[in-house]
Design a protein around this motif. Structure first.
Motif, short mmCIF file in Angstrom:
data_model
loop_
_atom_site.label_atom_id
_atom_site.label_comp_id
_atom_site.label_asym_id
_atom_site.label_seq_id
_atom_site.Cartn_x
_atom_site.Cartn_y
_atom_site.Cartn_z
N TRP A 172 39.74 31.81 23.29
CA TRP A 172 40.62 30.92 24.02
C TRP A 172 40.14 30.80 25.46
CZ3 TRP A 172 44.60 28.34 21.66
CH2 TRP A 172 44.96 28.77 20.39
N TYR A 173 40.14 29.58 25.94
CA TYR A 173 39.86 29.29 27.34
C TYR A 173 41.05 28.51 27.89
CZ TYR A 173 34.93 30.64 27.00
OH TYR A 173 33.77 31.35 26.86
N ARG A 174 41.13 28.42 29.19
CA ARG A 174 42.19 27.62 29.79
C ARG A 174 41.67 26.90 31.03
NH1 ARG A 174 46.12 32.52 32.02
NH2 ARG A 174 44.78 33.20 33.75
N GLN A 175 42.33 25.80 31.33
CA GLN A 175 41.96 25.01 32.50
C GLN A 175 43.21 24.53 33.21
OE1 GLN A 175 39.26 21.74 31.75
NE2 GLN A 175 38.59 21.74 33.87
N ALA A 176 43.37 25.00 34.42
CA ALA A 176 44.49 24.58 35.27
C ALA A 176 44.06 23.35 36.07
CB ALA A 176 44.90 25.71 36.18
N LEU A 182 37.46 31.62 30.80
CA LEU A 182 37.67 32.43 29.62
C LEU A 182 39.01 33.16 29.69
CD1 LEU A 182 36.54 33.97 27.06
CD2 LEU A 182 35.72 35.68 28.69
N VAL A 183 39.72 33.19 28.58
CA VAL A 183 40.94 33.98 28.48
C VAL A 183 40.68 35.20 27.61
CG1 VAL A 183 43.34 34.03 27.71
CG2 VAL A 183 42.40 31.96 28.80
N TYR A 208 38.82 40.37 27.11
CA TYR A 208 39.88 39.67 27.83
C TYR A 208 39.50 39.47 29.30
CZ TYR A 208 42.87 40.92 23.88
OH TYR A 208 43.41 41.07 22.62
N ALA A 209 39.98 38.38 29.86
CA ALA A 209 39.90 38.22 31.30
C ALA A 209 40.79 39.26 31.95
CB ALA A 209 40.36 36.81 31.70
N ASP A 210 40.37 39.74 33.11
CA ASP A 210 41.15 40.77 33.80
C ASP A 210 42.58 40.31 34.06
OD1 ASP A 210 38.40 42.01 35.88
OD2 ASP A 210 39.00 42.49 33.83
N SER A 211 42.75 39.04 34.32
CA SER A 211 44.06 38.52 34.68
C SER A 211 45.07 38.55 33.53
CB SER A 211 43.92 37.08 35.20
OG SER A 211 43.36 36.25 34.20
N VAL A 212 44.60 38.71 32.30
CA VAL A 212 45.52 38.70 31.16
C VAL A 212 45.54 40.03 30.41
CG1 VAL A 212 45.14 36.22 30.90
CG2 VAL A 212 43.90 37.81 29.42
N LYS A 213 44.70 40.96 30.79
CA LYS A 213 44.67 42.25 30.09
C LYS A 213 46.03 42.92 30.13
CE LYS A 213 39.78 43.47 30.63
NZ LYS A 213 38.80 44.33 31.33
N GLY A 214 46.44 43.43 28.98
CA GLY A 214 47.73 44.10 28.89
C GLY A 214 48.89 43.15 28.63
N ARG A 215 48.65 41.85 28.75
CA ARG A 215 49.71 40.87 28.51
C ARG A 215 49.41 39.96 27.31
NH1 ARG A 215 50.68 37.00 32.16
NH2 ARG A 215 48.54 36.92 32.96
N PHE A 216 48.15 39.63 27.11
CA PHE A 216 47.74 38.74 26.03
C PHE A 216 47.03 39.53 24.95
CE2 PHE A 216 47.25 34.54 28.64
CZ PHE A 216 48.52 34.73 29.14
N LYS A 236 53.26 34.36 33.49
CA LYS A 236 53.42 34.13 34.91
C LYS A 236 53.14 32.67 35.22
CE LYS A 236 51.62 38.78 35.82
NZ LYS A 236 50.59 39.59 36.54
N PRO A 237 53.69 32.15 36.33
CA PRO A 237 53.41 30.75 36.68
C PRO A 237 51.92 30.46 36.77
CG PRO A 237 55.23 31.57 37.98
CD PRO A 237 54.70 32.75 37.22
N GLU A 238 51.13 31.43 37.18
CA GLU A 238 49.68 31.20 37.29
C GLU A 238 48.99 31.10 35.94
OE1 GLU A 238 51.49 33.58 38.81
OE2 GLU A 238 50.36 35.47 38.96
N ASP A 239 49.71 31.36 34.85
CA ASP A 239 49.16 31.16 33.51
C ASP A 239 49.27 29.69 33.07
OD1 ASP A 239 50.64 34.27 32.59
OD2 ASP A 239 48.52 33.91 33.01
#
Length: 116
Positions: free
Chosen positions: A36-40, A47-48, A59-67, A86-89
């Protein structure tokens, strides 16, 4: 060739959860990598998470433990469980797969919006 169709996106409040699905048009057993990838808006696609045919995840560091990324070979479907959003997701989330080192296929994307 592989067609990928994502589903499960939507609007959720911060702290909520969503599960994205990625249905493949053929067996995913021998697909080297799914992910999975994402684009804001205004940002590059990032990369997600990825999962290999051997079950190794990244996992991307920003989603580790949550996704959590997973796949169900019997259903030819990959999943992305997203908790504590989070809103930044907020972004368009794209499913991808690499059946071999040469070819990469993408889904059409599904919007995830997290309100604060």
């Amino acid at each position: 060739q592989v067609q990928l169709v994502e589903s499960g996106g939507g609007l959720v409040q911060a702290g909520g959860s969503l599960r994205l699905s990625c249905a493949a048009s053929r067996s995913i057993i021998r697909i080297n990598v799914m992910g999975w990838y994402r684009q804001a808006p205004g940002k590059q696609r990032e990369l997600v998470a990825t999962i290999t045919s051997g079950g190794n995840t990244n996992y991307a560091d920003s989603v580790k433990g949550r996704f959590t990324i997973s796949s169900d070979n019997g259903k030819n479907t990959g999943y992305l469980q997203m908790n504590n959003l989070k809103p930044e997701d907020t972004a368009v989330y794209y499913c991808m797969c690499k059946p071999n080192p040469v070819n990469t296929y993408w889904g059409q994307g599904t919007q995830v919006t997290v309100s604060s």
